[in-house]
Design an enzyme around this catalytic site. Structure first.
Site: not given
Ligand code: CTP
Ligand code: MN
Ligand code: MN
Length: 484
Positions: A323, A325, A408
């Site tokens: 992902d 962040d 995120d």
């Protein structure tokens, strides 16, 4: 117009700087003692007062509370016999240091972190058997990941890959304890500056239990481990890895629990499956940079004084991640609670939001320090799936010129930013050891919200990550050296 007295008052003399030693103590976890021998009385007085004027606490006598003994010009042997005569004993938080540490601290205006070069080693202590850093040979490997520099340059991949398969397999079966032992062993090996060549080289290495040693032995003799091969071929392992060990499993679990609560979230689950293929593919650094521009643009549009920094694996220099962040810094109090909903709204209006789960802040200053460390932090945060335009249309399926990416975002209050940045930079194992080190070796509690000193019942302030390492008496480890 002005009262005469004010105009005619003589200019005040500048205060004599080093008078009575009543200055405010700024660094409560540091207590200095300067050895008078060789330094001489007047220089010692001068340096003591200088330190006091900068907020250091300096003891005139070598009391049991002294944490930093500073010596100038003494031979180690003589100094140590004198210290031992005085009943001074080395422990993990008592340091015997060269004057260089003192002068560096004076010019920094704070106690700089103690490095190996600062120590005056006790020649009488067996270097291998002593846990004190001053007595360690320079090459000794610490059992704590936060005292090792772990770059992405892994010279022992053949061993660490195997140990991580074992760890993952145990994790999937719910054996967290033994799994962590293999993870720690792998992490320690990742920090070594060169490949292991002989099994004997593992003798003085920490974090290796008998099981890890046996695996290393087998691999160095046969080139692979039969147990690891067995796991890799095991149908159960493969299925579990696919269904929950996958990098997107957190997302799926989230969806599942949401679906239980409300039918309206079933679209989230559908979205999850729709984008499964995309989000199980690693995100590249180029894609992360493209996302940073998108996130930055949205954040600044919502709040021009806010700033965005990349954290997680990409801040540690990784080329790929599961992902991306980001941490958002808002200078005005209260903004951290409104910025994420506004950013999400903007993504929605841009038609690039595929999924969002916003977790509002549950942060409460009065509830600090927290004693449950493995729990998530309380900051306002969101888990998103974002549509990212592709450079070229690489997808064979007609017309799909984008891929889905997990993102995120976290927005801590400004005065919590440094702790949150450190926590969200990871790695998970590095942070786990940093907290463990703080608690066990320093009597301090560290989490994503604060650093708390149990001895003085105070919170330790930190403007930068360097400050946090300094409070813990650790050498500063750069983000790209935290890939433990
Ligand atoms: N983290 C955290 N609190 C959360 C979520 C994450 O403190 N609520 C921390 C994790 O402990 C980790 C870091 O944020 O240290 C990044 O998490 P994650 O994205 O899961 O891991 P990465 O190290 O970025 O790995 P990857 O490159 O695979 O994304
Ligand atoms: Mn990440
Ligand atoms: Mn993440």
């Amino acid at each position: 117009m002005f009262p005469k007295a004010l105009l005619t008052r003589k200019r005040r003399r500048p205060e004599v700087a080093f008078v009575g030693g009543r200055e405010e103590v700024k660094f409560r976890d540091v207590r200095l003692f300067l050895v008078e021998r060789r330094m001489g009385k007047s220089r010692r007085n001068f340096l003591s007062n200088l330190a006091r004027s900068k907020g250091f606490c300096v003891d005139d006598a070598l009391s049991a509370d002294v944490t930093h003994v500073v010596s100038e010009g003494n031979a180690a042997q003589e100094l140590w016999s004198w210290l031992e005569e005085q009943g001074f004993r080395e422990t993990h938080d008592k340091h015997v240091l060269h004057i260089s540490w003192f002068t560096e601290s004076m010019s920094a205006g704070r106690p700089v972190s103690v490095e190996i070069r600062h120590y005056i080693q006790n020649p009488a202590v067996d270097q291998r058997s002593c846990a004190h850093p001053s007595a360690k040979p320079e090459s000794a490997v610490s059992p704590y990941a936060c005292q090792r520099r772990t770059t992405l340059d892994n010279h022992n991949k053949i061993f660490t890959d195997a140990l991580e398969v074992l760890a993952e397999n145990l994790e999937l079966c719910g054996n967290q304890g033994p799994s962590l032992a293999f993870r720690r062993a792998a992490s320690m090996l990742k920090s070594l500056p060169a490949a292991l060549r002989r099994l004997e080289e593992t003798q003085h290495l920490p974090c290796l239990g008998e099981h890890s040693r046996a695996i290393i032995e087998e691999i160095s003799e046969c080139g692979s481990s039969s147990r690891v091969e067995e796991i890799l071929n095991d149908e159960r392992y493969r299925t579990m890895k696919f269904s929950q060990g996958n990098s997107s499993h957190i997302f799926f679990r989230q969806c599942k629990s949401l679906v239980c609560h409300s039918i309206s979230y079933s679209s989230a689950l559908v979205a999850g499956f729709l984008f499964y293929e995309d989000i199980s593919k690693p995100v590249s650094r180029t894609e992360a940079s493209a996302l940073k521009i998108i996130v930055e643009e949205a954040v600044i549009c919502v709040n021009p004084s806010a700033t965005v920094s990349i954290t997680g694996g990409f801040r540690r220099g990784k080329e790929f991640g599961h992902d991306v962040d980001f941490i958002i810094k808002t200078p005005e109090a209260g903004q951290e609670d409104v910025i994420l909903p506004a950013v999400i709204k903007r993504f929605k209006s841009q038609n690039i939001l595929l999924y969002s789960d916003l977790q509002e802040s549950t942060f409460d200053l009065r509830k600090l320090p927290t004693h449950c460390f493995e729990a998530m932090d309380h900051f306002s945060k969101c888990f998103l799936i974002i549509k990212l335009k592709r450079e070229q249309e690489t997808d064979a399926r007609a017309g799909k010129d984008w891929r889905a990416v997990r993102v995120d975002l976290v927005a801590p209050p400004l005065e919590r930013f440094t702790y949150a940045l450190l926590g969200w930079t990871g790695s998970t194992l590095f942070l786990r050891d940093l907290r463990r080190f703080a608690r066990l070796e320093r009597g301090k509690l560290l989490d994503n919200h604060a650093l708390y000193d149990k001895a003085t019942n105070t919170f330790l302030p930190a403007k930068t990550e360097e400050d946090i390492f300094a409070h813990l008496g650790l050498e500063y480890i750069e983000p790209w050296q935290r890939n433990a």
